[in-house]
Design a protein around this motif. Structure first.
Motif, PDB file in Angstrom:
ATOM      1  N   LEU A 281      -1.004   7.620  -6.299  1.00  0.00           N
ATOM      2  CA  LEU A 281      -2.384   8.093  -6.443  1.00  0.00           C
ATOM      3  C   LEU A 281      -2.460   9.611  -6.303  1.00  0.00           C
ATOM      4  CD1 LEU A 281      -4.244   5.411  -4.271  1.00  0.00           C
ATOM      5  CD2 LEU A 281      -4.115   5.520  -6.773  1.00  0.00           C
TER       6      LEU A 281
ATOM      7  N   ASP B  23      -4.580  -6.961  -3.718  1.00  0.00           N
ATOM      8  CA  ASP B  23      -3.154  -7.275  -3.841  1.00  0.00           C
ATOM      9  C   ASP B  23      -2.859  -8.640  -3.217  1.00  0.00           C
ATOM     10  OD1 ASP B  23      -0.519  -6.318  -4.716  1.00  0.00           O
ATOM     11  OD2 ASP B  23      -0.027  -6.395  -2.579  1.00  0.00           O
TER      12      ASP B  23
ATOM     13  N   TRP C 201       0.804  -1.223   0.000  1.00  0.00           N
ATOM     14  CA  TRP C 201       0.000   0.000   0.000  1.00  0.00           C
ATOM     15  C   TRP C 201       0.844   1.284   0.000  1.00  0.00           C
ATOM     16  CZ3 TRP C 201      -3.937   2.583  -1.351  1.00  0.00           C
ATOM     17  CH2 TRP C 201      -4.239   3.806  -0.756  1.00  0.00           C
TER      18      TRP C 201
ATOM     19  N   GLU D 167      -9.234   7.404   3.125  1.00  0.00           N
ATOM     20  CA  GLU D 167      -8.022   6.713   2.686  1.00  0.00           C
ATOM     21  C   GLU D 167      -7.979   5.265   3.185  1.00  0.00           C
ATOM     22  OE1 GLU D 167      -4.381   8.831   3.095  1.00  0.00           O
ATOM     23  OE2 GLU D 167      -3.163   7.016   2.968  1.00  0.00           O
TER      24      GLU D 167
ATOM     25  N   GLN E 227       1.705   2.040  -3.502  1.00  0.00           N
ATOM     26  CA  GLN E 227       0.534   2.400  -4.305  1.00  0.00           C
ATOM     27  C   GLN E 227       0.034   3.796  -3.933  1.00  0.00           C
ATOM     28  OE1 GLN E 227      -0.785   1.346  -6.867  1.00  0.00           O
ATOM     29  NE2 GLN E 227      -2.871   2.184  -6.915  1.00  0.00           N
ATOM     30  N   ARG E 228       0.104   4.103  -2.636  1.00  0.00           N
ATOM     31  CA  ARG E 228      -0.381   5.410  -2.154  1.00  0.00           C
ATOM     32  C   ARG E 228       0.364   6.558  -2.836  1.00  0.00           C
ATOM     33  NH1 ARG E 228      -1.818   9.464  -1.505  1.00  0.00           N
ATOM     34  NH2 ARG E 228      -2.575  10.682   0.257  1.00  0.00           N
TER      35      ARG E 228
ATOM     36  N   THR F 282      -9.235  -1.981   0.526  1.00  0.00           N
ATOM     37  CA  THR F 282      -9.635  -2.685  -0.689  1.00  0.00           C
ATOM     38  C   THR F 282      -8.431  -2.952  -1.594  1.00  0.00           C
ATOM     39  OG1 THR F 282     -10.317  -0.536  -1.581  1.00  0.00           O
ATOM     40  CG2 THR F 282     -12.037  -1.940  -0.676  1.00  0.00           C
ATOM     41  N   TRP F 283      -7.457  -2.033  -1.569  1.00  0.00           N
ATOM     42  CA  TRP F 283      -6.234  -2.287  -2.339  1.00  0.00           C
ATOM     43  C   TRP F 283      -5.494  -3.506  -1.781  1.00  0.00           C
ATOM     44  CZ3 TRP F 283      -3.941  -1.264  -6.769  1.00  0.00           C
ATOM     45  CH2 TRP F 283      -2.612  -1.697  -6.912  1.00  0.00           C
ATOM     46  N   THR F 284      -5.379  -3.547  -0.468  1.00  0.00           N
ATOM     47  CA  THR F 284      -4.647  -4.639   0.181  1.00  0.00           C
ATOM     48  C   THR F 284      -5.326  -5.976  -0.093  1.00  0.00           C
ATOM     49  OG1 THR F 284      -3.926  -3.092   1.883  1.00  0.00           O
ATOM     50  CG2 THR F 284      -3.739  -5.432   2.398  1.00  0.00           C
TER      51      THR F 284
ATOM     52  N   VAL G 213      -9.723   2.954   0.850  1.00  0.00           N
ATOM     53  CA  VAL G 213      -8.928   2.660  -0.346  1.00  0.00           C
ATOM     54  C   VAL G 213      -7.816   1.685  -0.001  1.00  0.00           C
ATOM     55  CG1 VAL G 213      -7.609   3.663  -2.238  1.00  0.00           C
ATOM     56  CG2 VAL G 213      -9.446   4.987  -1.177  1.00  0.00           C
ATOM     57  N   GLU G 214      -7.174   1.910   1.135  1.00  0.00           N
ATOM     58  CA  GLU G 214      -6.079   1.030   1.547  1.00  0.00           C
ATOM     59  C   GLU G 214      -6.576  -0.404   1.757  1.00  0.00           C
ATOM     60  OE1 GLU G 214      -4.096   2.175   5.130  1.00  0.00           O
ATOM     61  OE2 GLU G 214      -2.801   0.399   5.127  1.00  0.00           O
TER      62      GLU G 214
END
Lengths: 408, 62
Positions: free
Chosen positions: B30, B48, B23, B37, B26-27, B43-45, B40-41
């Motif tokens: 963006l 991934d 993350w 935030e 990726q952060r 769902t990204w994790t 987003v973190e």
């Protein structure tokens, strides 16, 4: 079971009651306790295809057929637990990637032969000796950039021209894995709902040393590395440890009832020397098992081959943290050496189940029940996973005899 | 992924077990966060982790 008994047990129906009984029986034995009777948990792989009237290609190429075959066995045999799909390699995953080491029945293999792992020669190993540092520095990056393209012919490696097929293969591979893994939840629920059968294991573990041998350097290459670059081997095994732990925990049973399984290959004497086991294999596996235990999970040691030389080391693990599954070890000796600390499973010889008579199977099971299962802490199973050479009549004999005689 | 050559994306010492693109990395890629935030973190994790699972199960399970 009648309606009153179901209501007393607090179950929704008779099948759920049977599931709860089996779960209690199985988990009690896993924790080296004495249940009401000996649980039966056969690791049935291609046997399920044979029993369901299918062949190896069908259960390997289409996991839904494999699920059907496993459910059919679970419904027909009085087993407490089974693996939702012991034919675990779904053939589509290697096919969409163009995998170079897995041979699938019906695609290069006879359609009724189980899938095969083809280990390359030493000079064609999937990881070159000079690549140890790259693996150690960034294992996941090494997989992505080097190992995956090398082991799969549709994927292109660093600096090579990209291809349409490369893009599609990554996409199809990821989609296939998601589809397959997501389907397991439904299969576990199906076994419970249709048959009252417990899903026997959850979570996969391999030792870092075995991964280096099996998938990176090959057995011969790794054994040479133990002499030529031992520090690199140890550093690589240590670099793999957090990844093996993560994969094991991320796929484990959230209820912490059934064990993670470690499939143990070639880390034992005589594949390695006693000193090599002490220096490389055990120090990079023991902490992983202990950490899994700290998270509340048992580990089932599927001790493929003979591991009796190392039983004293296994005794170092916390009491109850593992279940020791006997393959070619003497199951009676395993009970004497380990039974005060860990449950034992397996030990019914596959040769006997394939080529013996039902009476010979019953006689051997009686001896195991009398000498190994006597105080609990035993789960009835064959020595190794049962493939399509296993006699249906003999599996039935093992099951029925254990049900009749294996009552505490 | 490049459309011309397949170039290495090496991220030594910053890629923990369970992540392919962590993350924090990726952060940085963006635009400024104007909303939640953590959402987003998370769902990204999660996505991934599937990528990580794919790579490592190719080694461990298949």
């Amino acid at each position: 079971m009648n309606i009153d008994a179901i209501e007393r047990a607090g179950c929704a129906d008779a099948t759920e009651c049977r599931y709860q009984e089996r779960l209690a029986r199985y988990t009690t034995a896993l924790r080296n306790g004495k249940p009401d009777r000996i649980p039966i948990r056969p690791f049935v792989a291609e046997f399920t295809a044979k029993y369901a009237g299918m062949d190896c290609q069908q259960v390997t190429q289409d996991y839904r057929l494999a699920f059907d075959a496993a459910a059919r066995c679970a419904a027909d045999f009085d087993w407490d637990a089974i693996v939702p799909n012991m034919v675990y390699v779904w053939g589509m995953i290697p096919q969409v990637l163009g995998n170079r080491y897995l041979a699938v029945p019906g695609v290069g293999l006879p359609r009724d032969t189980g899938f095969q792992y083809c280990e390359p020669s030493e000079d064609q190993a999937w990881m070159k000796p000079e690549e140890y540092d790259a693996l150690i520095e960034d294992p996941t990056g090494y997989l992505l950039n080097v190992w995956m393209p090398r082991t799969n012919r549709y994927l292109v490696g660093d600096g090579e021209p990209n291809t349409w097929r490369n893009n599609v293969a990554w996409l199809q591979g990821g989609m296939a894995l998601m589809q397959y893994f997501t389907a397991f939840g439904g299969q576990v629920e199906r076994l419970r709902r249709e048959c009252g059968t417990v899903s026997a294991i959850a979570g996969i573990l391999k030792s870092p040393f075995d991964i280096l041998a099996d998938k990176f350097r090959g057995y011969i290459g790794l054994t040479m590395d133990l002499f030529e670059r031992p520090d690199k081997v140890l550093a690589a095994a240590e670099a793999l440890m957090p990844h093996m732990l993560h994969i094991a925990l991320s796929t484990a049973d959230p209820n912490k009832q059934v064990p993670i399984t470690i499939w143990m290959h070639r880390g034992c004497v005589p594949f390695v020397t006693p000193d090599q086991f002490e220096r490389f294999f055990w120090p990079t596996l023991k902490p992983v098992i202990e950490e899994i235990w700290r998270h509340g999970h048992q580990t089932l040691f599927y001790a493929e081959g003979q591991w009796s030389h190392h039983w004293a080391r296994f005794r170092e693990l916390p009491e109850g943290s593992i279940i020791y599954h006997c393959d070619r070890d003497d199951v009676f000796a395993a009970k004497r050496a380990l039974g005060d600390r860990f449950a034992i499973s397996g030990g019914i010889p596959n040769v006997l189940l394939s080529f013996g008579t039902p009476q010979e199977v019953r006689d051997f099971c009686k001896r195991v029940i009398d000498e190994v299962a006597i105080d609990g802490g035993y789960i009835m199973d064959a020595s190794a996973i049962m493939q399509n050479d296993t006699s249906i009549e003999n599996v039935r004999a093992m099951t029925e005899f254990t049900r009749e005689y294996g009552v505490y | 992924m490049s459309t011309e050559t397949n170039e290495s994306q090496s991220r030594p010492a910053s890629r923990p077990a369970g992540a392919v693109v962590p993350w924090p990395e990726q952060r940085r890629d963006l635009p400024p966060m104007t909303g939640d935030e953590q959402l987003v973190e998370r769902t990204w994790t999660e996505i991934d982790a599937w990528t990580y699972a794919f790579l490592w199960h190719c080694v461990v399970s298949f």
